[in-house]
Design an enzyme around this catalytic site. Sequence first.
Site, mmCIF file in Angstrom:
data_model
loop_
_atom_site.group_PDB
_atom_site.id
_atom_site.type_symbol
_atom_site.label_atom_id
_atom_site.label_comp_id
_atom_site.label_asym_id
_atom_site.label_seq_id
_atom_site.Cartn_x
_atom_site.Cartn_y
_atom_site.Cartn_z
ATOM 1 N N ASN A 210 11.043 12.673 -2.643
ATOM 2 C CA ASN A 210 10.759 12.370 -4.050
ATOM 3 C C ASN A 210 10.933 13.630 -4.895
ATOM 4 O OD1 ASN A 210 8.088 13.769 -4.309
ATOM 5 N ND2 ASN A 210 7.599 12.331 -2.672
ATOM 6 N N ASP A 281 5.170 6.488 0.739
ATOM 7 C CA ASP A 281 4.379 5.345 1.185
ATOM 8 C C ASP A 281 4.990 4.672 2.411
ATOM 9 O OD1 ASP A 281 2.319 5.468 -0.727
ATOM 10 O OD2 ASP A 281 3.671 4.659 -2.249
ATOM 11 N N LYS A 291 23.363 11.393 13.607
ATOM 12 C CA LYS A 291 23.730 11.090 12.224
ATOM 13 C C LYS A 291 24.262 9.649 12.104
ATOM 14 C CE LYS A 291 26.670 12.599 8.482
ATOM 15 N NZ LYS A 291 27.874 13.325 8.112
ATOM 16 N N PHE A 325 -4.647 11.961 -7.552
ATOM 17 C CA PHE A 325 -3.733 11.836 -8.691
ATOM 18 C C PHE A 325 -3.152 10.429 -8.650
ATOM 19 C CE2 PHE A 325 -2.445 15.887 -10.823
ATOM 20 C CZ PHE A 325 -3.396 16.711 -10.245
ATOM 21 N N LYS A 339 -6.838 2.614 -8.281
ATOM 22 C CA LYS A 339 -6.727 3.574 -7.157
ATOM 23 C C LYS A 339 -8.036 4.358 -6.983
ATOM 24 C CE LYS A 339 -1.734 4.116 -7.158
ATOM 25 N NZ LYS A 339 -0.562 4.844 -7.563
ATOM 26 N N LYS A 343 -9.803 3.920 -3.402
ATOM 27 C CA LYS A 343 -9.798 5.079 -2.509
ATOM 28 C C LYS A 343 -11.141 5.812 -2.503
ATOM 29 C CE LYS A 343 -4.796 5.433 -3.008
ATOM 30 N NZ LYS A 343 -3.594 6.176 -2.692
HETATM 31 O O1 PMT Z 1 4.910 18.529 -8.109
HETATM 32 P P1 PMT Z 1 5.278 18.363 -9.574
HETATM 33 O O2 PMT Z 1 6.765 18.391 -9.789
HETATM 34 O O3 PMT Z 1 4.558 19.367 -10.449
HETATM 35 O O4 PMT Z 1 4.806 16.903 -10.043
HETATM 36 C C1 PMT Z 1 3.432 16.613 -10.118
HETATM 37 C C2 PMT Z 1 3.138 15.163 -9.642
HETATM 38 C C3 PMT Z 1 3.805 14.189 -10.590
HETATM 39 C C4 PMT Z 1 3.646 14.938 -8.220
HETATM 40 C C5 PMT Z 1 1.566 15.014 -9.665
HETATM 41 O O5 PMT Z 1 1.115 15.205 -10.978
HETATM 42 C C6 PMT Z 1 1.138 13.638 -9.163
HETATM 43 O O6 PMT Z 1 1.064 12.672 -9.903
HETATM 44 N N1 PMT Z 1 0.821 13.516 -7.838
HETATM 45 C C7 PMT Z 1 0.488 12.258 -7.182
HETATM 46 C C8 PMT Z 1 1.743 11.552 -6.750
HETATM 47 C C9 PMT Z 1 1.447 10.278 -5.961
HETATM 48 O O7 PMT Z 1 1.780 10.198 -4.810
HETATM 49 O O8 PMT Z 1 0.780 9.386 -6.617
HETATM 50 P P2 PMT Z 1 0.409 7.913 -6.012
HETATM 51 O O9 PMT Z 1 -0.068 7.192 -7.207
HETATM 52 O O10 PMT Z 1 1.540 7.370 -5.254
HETATM 53 O O11 PMT Z 1 -0.777 8.198 -5.024
HETATM 54 C C10 PMT Z 1 -2.150 8.212 -5.417
HETATM 55 C C11 PMT Z 1 -2.922 9.271 -4.656
HETATM 56 O O12 PMT Z 1 -2.985 8.919 -3.270
HETATM 57 C C12 PMT Z 1 -2.344 10.658 -4.738
HETATM 58 O O13 PMT Z 1 -3.409 11.569 -4.860
HETATM 59 C C13 PMT Z 1 -1.604 10.813 -3.422
HETATM 60 O O14 PMT Z 1 -1.589 12.183 -2.994
HETATM 61 C C14 PMT Z 1 -2.440 9.952 -2.480
HETATM 62 N N2 PMT Z 1 -1.651 9.294 -1.397
HETATM 63 C C15 PMT Z 1 -0.650 8.425 -1.688
HETATM 64 C C16 PMT Z 1 0.031 7.785 -0.665
HETATM 65 C C17 PMT Z 1 -0.309 8.070 0.669
HETATM 66 N N3 PMT Z 1 0.328 7.495 1.682
HETATM 67 N N4 PMT Z 1 -1.291 8.934 0.937
HETATM 68 C C18 PMT Z 1 -1.973 9.542 -0.074
HETATM 69 O O15 PMT Z 1 -2.882 10.354 0.172
#
Ligand code: PMT
Length: 403
Positions: A210, A281, A291, A325, A339, A343
Amino acid sequence: MLLEKKNVVLAVSGGIAAFKAASVASMLRKRGASVKCIMTEHATQFITPLTLREISGNPVAVSMFGDIPEFQVEHIALANWADVFVIAPATANVLGKIAGGIADDMLTTAVMATKAPVLLAPAMNSNMYLNPIVQDNMKKLTAYGYELIEPDKGHLACGINGIGRLPEPEDIVDYIELAACRSDVLKGKRVIVTAGGTREPLDPVRFIGNRSSGRMGFAVAKAAAMAGAEVILVAGTTDHLKTPKGDVHRIDVESTKNMKEAVDSYYDSCDLVIKAAAVADYRAVHPAENKIKKSDETLAIDMTKNPDILYGLGQRKKHQILIGFAAETTHVLEYGAAKLKKKNLDMLVANDVSAEGAGFQGSTNIATFLYPDGSMEKLEKMGKDELAGLIIERAAGLLARRK
Ligand code: PMT
């Protein structure tokens, strides 16, 4: 900018690395600091006061007894003005003088008089640096509370390879930033910060990833270190970001599975988790051993769900504060609130990653903090460093209330 409204005295002693002081001064100003320079007479043999005057935008103090336009008792005025006092480069001679209590020029009198944190960046020939007299002086100075910026190893001006190089200006400025912005609101706390993106391999060559640069998470790790925490920084892929200065232990990971293992292994002993990483995810069910060759017009790869690391932490939560986040492109607050609840978080930072100046890669973000009681804090666009500082402030408040 973290160094805005901060006053830095940059003192330069007479070594070949003195030329790097110009870049240090320039970078300090770019990061918002006011800079005043002091030079020893010997330093003026390597770089002119005029250079540092033009770059710092302030008169340069060299002589104790010259014509001084700005100050009454200049060394005292400079000593009082400083929020941080840095000597870069610090020669063996200057280290020896300070350690011996000698104050016979502008630099040594001002450093003796300051109450600001003093950073010493030694730079010299390896044999000089390793000389027991110099080593003893440095031990003595650190025991008095002076902070050393360790020299780098590498090619030295004297023609040999070894320890004694002045670190790069960016590193010196990072140390100055840490000293200028330090607090103890998270002192004694262990904080896990995740940053960057995870990568899921499809074959030995390709992966699903990503756009995360790691900037947001690294800013959070830096802010936590500045607040006095011990930081475990679990870093996925980033734009080759440097580890923040301070008590930061960095663990580089690639996949979501690797990130989960690293986070889980520190979870029980930590006080706070901030998950800024962008986590994949899904992963390929069977990454190909070799490959994948181009053949059909379309390619289907079976994907399976990855574990949700943060969800797992929420289930096992005991004393920890959990901050997640949410990266969304629509219904940001609604999805963020869902979320937060699902969570079992104490706070969630929601950002609309499709908005101009927010989300991935840039140096700014636009966020809303959400809390379990339904309250929220909507924030303007700001630098990721500034936002990280606010996250750490709120986290410290949550930790204090949990006691
Ligand atoms: O790194 P940069 O370029 O500065 O960009 C910053 C950012 C956009 C990445 C950051 O601000 C941000 O939004 N991070 C969270 C990205 C994310 O995965 O969001 P989500 O909505 O998909 O997940 C929600 C939360 O669950 C997040 O805290 C994530 O770390 C966590 N998660 C998600 C999926 C997973 N399988 N395990 C997790 O722990």
